[in-house]
Design a protein around this motif. Structure first.
Motif, PDB file in Angstrom:
ATOM      1  N   ARG A  34       0.840  -1.192   0.000  1.00  0.00           N
ATOM      2  CA  ARG A  34       0.000   0.000   0.000  1.00  0.00           C
ATOM      3  C   ARG A  34       0.878   1.246   0.000  1.00  0.00           C
ATOM      4  O   ARG A  34       1.857   1.340   0.728  1.00  0.00           O
ATOM      5  CB  ARG A  34      -0.895   0.016   1.232  1.00  0.00           C
ATOM      6  N   VAL A  35       0.525   2.197  -0.865  1.00  0.00           N
ATOM      7  CA  VAL A  35       1.189   3.496  -0.898  1.00  0.00           C
ATOM      8  C   VAL A  35       0.126   4.581  -0.866  1.00  0.00           C
ATOM      9  O   VAL A  35      -0.985   4.390  -1.352  1.00  0.00           O
ATOM     10  CB  VAL A  35       2.092   3.670  -2.148  1.00  0.00           C
ATOM     11  N   ASN A  36       0.467   5.699  -0.290  1.00  0.00           N
ATOM     12  CA  ASN A  36      -0.443   6.844  -0.245  1.00  0.00           C
ATOM     13  C   ASN A  36       0.139   7.956  -1.100  1.00  0.00           C
ATOM     14  O   ASN A  36       1.326   8.260  -1.013  1.00  0.00           O
ATOM     15  CB  ASN A  36      -0.609   7.347   1.192  1.00  0.00           C
ATOM     16  N   VAL A  37      -0.707   8.545  -1.917  1.00  0.00           N
ATOM     17  CA  VAL A  37      -0.284   9.637  -2.782  1.00  0.00           C
ATOM     18  C   VAL A  37      -1.302  10.759  -2.637  1.00  0.00           C
ATOM     19  O   VAL A  37      -2.510  10.517  -2.708  1.00  0.00           O
ATOM     20  CB  VAL A  37      -0.214   9.182  -4.262  1.00  0.00           C
ATOM     21  N   ASP A  38      -0.812  11.958  -2.451  1.00  0.00           N
ATOM     22  CA  ASP A  38      -1.700  13.124  -2.367  1.00  0.00           C
ATOM     23  C   ASP A  38      -1.742  13.806  -3.731  1.00  0.00           C
ATOM     24  O   ASP A  38      -0.703  14.091  -4.329  1.00  0.00           O
ATOM     25  CB  ASP A  38      -1.187  14.116  -1.316  1.00  0.00           C
ATOM     26  N   PHE A  39      -2.977  14.050  -4.226  1.00  0.00           N
ATOM     27  CA  PHE A  39      -3.179  14.726  -5.494  1.00  0.00           C
ATOM     28  C   PHE A  39      -3.977  16.003  -5.259  1.00  0.00           C
ATOM     29  O   PHE A  39      -4.839  16.036  -4.373  1.00  0.00           O
ATOM     30  CB  PHE A  39      -3.984  13.854  -6.468  1.00  0.00           C
ATOM     31  N   PRO A  40      -3.763  17.018  -6.077  1.00  0.00           N
ATOM     32  CA  PRO A  40      -4.642  18.182  -6.007  1.00  0.00           C
ATOM     33  C   PRO A  40      -6.067  17.777  -6.412  1.00  0.00           C
ATOM     34  O   PRO A  40      -6.254  16.797  -7.151  1.00  0.00           O
ATOM     35  CB  PRO A  40      -4.059  19.161  -7.028  1.00  0.00           C
ATOM     36  N   ILE A  41      -7.034  18.521  -5.957  1.00  0.00           N
ATOM     37  CA  ILE A  41      -8.441  18.178  -6.228  1.00  0.00           C
ATOM     38  C   ILE A  41      -8.714  18.069  -7.725  1.00  0.00           C
ATOM     39  O   ILE A  41      -9.424  17.167  -8.174  1.00  0.00           O
ATOM     40  CB  ILE A  41      -9.380  19.201  -5.561  1.00  0.00           C
ATOM     41  N   TRP A  42      -8.137  18.954  -8.520  1.00  0.00           N
ATOM     42  CA  TRP A  42      -8.415  18.916  -9.957  1.00  0.00           C
ATOM     43  C   TRP A  42      -7.934  17.612 -10.584  1.00  0.00           C
ATOM     44  O   TRP A  42      -8.551  17.107 -11.528  1.00  0.00           O
ATOM     45  CB  TRP A  42      -7.829  20.128 -10.678  1.00  0.00           C
ATOM     46  N   VAL A  43      -6.861  17.034 -10.049  1.00  0.00           N
ATOM     47  CA  VAL A  43      -6.361  15.752 -10.566  1.00  0.00           C
ATOM     48  C   VAL A  43      -7.334  14.632 -10.197  1.00  0.00           C
ATOM     49  O   VAL A  43      -7.682  13.792 -11.034  1.00  0.00           O
ATOM     50  CB  VAL A  43      -4.937  15.447 -10.038  1.00  0.00           C
ATOM     51  N   VAL A  44      -7.799  14.631  -8.962  1.00  0.00           N
ATOM     52  CA  VAL A  44      -8.754  13.608  -8.515  1.00  0.00           C
ATOM     53  C   VAL A  44     -10.038  13.699  -9.337  1.00  0.00           C
ATOM     54  O   VAL A  44     -10.586  12.673  -9.772  1.00  0.00           O
ATOM     55  CB  VAL A  44      -9.046  13.744  -7.009  1.00  0.00           C
ATOM     56  N   GLU A  45     -10.505  14.911  -9.581  1.00  0.00           N
ATOM     57  CA  GLU A  45     -11.725  15.078 -10.390  1.00  0.00           C
ATOM     58  C   GLU A  45     -11.514  14.569 -11.814  1.00  0.00           C
ATOM     59  O   GLU A  45     -12.384  13.919 -12.389  1.00  0.00           O
ATOM     60  CB  GLU A  45     -12.151  16.548 -10.384  1.00  0.00           C
ATOM     61  N   GLY A  46     -10.347  14.831 -12.377  1.00  0.00           N
ATOM     62  CA  GLY A  46     -10.030  14.322 -13.720  1.00  0.00           C
ATOM     63  C   GLY A  46      -9.947  12.802 -13.743  1.00  0.00           C
ATOM     64  O   GLY A  46     -10.435  12.153 -14.675  1.00  0.00           O
ATOM     65  N   LEU A  47      -9.333  12.238 -12.708  1.00  0.00           N
ATOM     66  CA  LEU A  47      -9.270  10.779 -12.605  1.00  0.00           C
ATOM     67  C   LEU A  47     -10.670  10.183 -12.514  1.00  0.00           C
ATOM     68  O   LEU A  47     -10.968   9.176 -13.170  1.00  0.00           O
ATOM     69  CB  LEU A  47      -8.451  10.359 -11.382  1.00  0.00           C
ATOM     70  N   ASP A  48     -11.514  10.809 -11.715  1.00  0.00           N
ATOM     71  CA  ASP A  48     -12.883  10.307 -11.554  1.00  0.00           C
ATOM     72  C   ASP A  48     -13.661  10.379 -12.868  1.00  0.00           C
ATOM     73  O   ASP A  48     -14.405   9.456 -13.208  1.00  0.00           O
ATOM     74  CB  ASP A  48     -13.615  11.075 -10.457  1.00  0.00           C
ATOM     75  N   ARG A  49     -13.474  11.462 -13.631  1.00  0.00           N
ATOM     76  CA  ARG A  49     -14.161  11.567 -14.933  1.00  0.00           C
ATOM     77  C   ARG A  49     -13.713  10.453 -15.874  1.00  0.00           C
ATOM     78  O   ARG A  49     -14.531   9.790 -16.513  1.00  0.00           O
ATOM     79  CB  ARG A  49     -13.876  12.932 -15.573  1.00  0.00           C
ATOM     80  N   GLN A  50     -12.399  10.234 -15.941  1.00  0.00           N
ATOM     81  CA  GLN A  50     -11.877   9.182 -16.822  1.00  0.00           C
ATOM     82  C   GLN A  50     -12.318   7.795 -16.357  1.00  0.00           C
ATOM     83  O   GLN A  50     -12.657   6.941 -17.178  1.00  0.00           O
ATOM     84  CB  GLN A  50     -10.347   9.253 -16.876  1.00  0.00           C
ATOM     85  N   ALA A  51     -12.321   7.587 -15.050  1.00  0.00           N
ATOM     86  CA  ALA A  51     -12.736   6.287 -14.509  1.00  0.00           C
ATOM     87  C   ALA A  51     -14.200   6.012 -14.851  1.00  0.00           C
ATOM     88  O   ALA A  51     -14.548   4.906 -15.266  1.00  0.00           O
ATOM     89  CB  ALA A  51     -12.516   6.250 -12.998  1.00  0.00           C
ATOM     90  N   ARG A  52     -15.053   7.020 -14.687  1.00  0.00           N
ATOM     91  CA  ARG A  52     -16.480   6.849 -15.034  1.00  0.00           C
ATOM     92  C   ARG A  52     -16.637   6.565 -16.518  1.00  0.00           C
ATOM     93  O   ARG A  52     -17.416   5.700 -16.918  1.00  0.00           O
ATOM     94  CB  ARG A  52     -17.275   8.092 -14.653  1.00  0.00           C
TER      95      ARG A  52
END
Length: 71
Positions: A34-52
């Motif tokens: 397990r690794v933890n990575v901190d992303f800016p909110i805009w990156v997480v939102e972009g990841l979520d859009r691509q994942a969906r």
């Protein structure tokens, strides 16, 4: 059965499934860490859009993209 006999049977294309204890089979280098990575909110939102869009989870998308980049 000796290892050499098992290897020879495998090399000759014999069915070795009966000789293997599949409950103990493991893939090398497949342990998880397990690794933890901190992303800016805009990156997480972009990841979520691509994942969906792809119908996968955020975690699956990140794993896929990193594996592709490293492979």
């Amino acid at each position: 059965m000796k290892t050499s006999d098992f290897d020879r049977n495998f090399d000759e294309g014999a069915d070795i499934a009966e000789q293997v204890d599949w409950s103990k089979a493991r893939r090398p280098n497949e342990e998880l860490k397990r690794v933890n990575v901190d992303f800016p909110i805009w990156v997480v939102e972009g990841l979520d859009r691509q994942a969906r869009r792809l119908g996968v989870t955020r975690q699956a998308l990140i794993k896929l993209w990193i594996a592709e980049r490293l492979g």
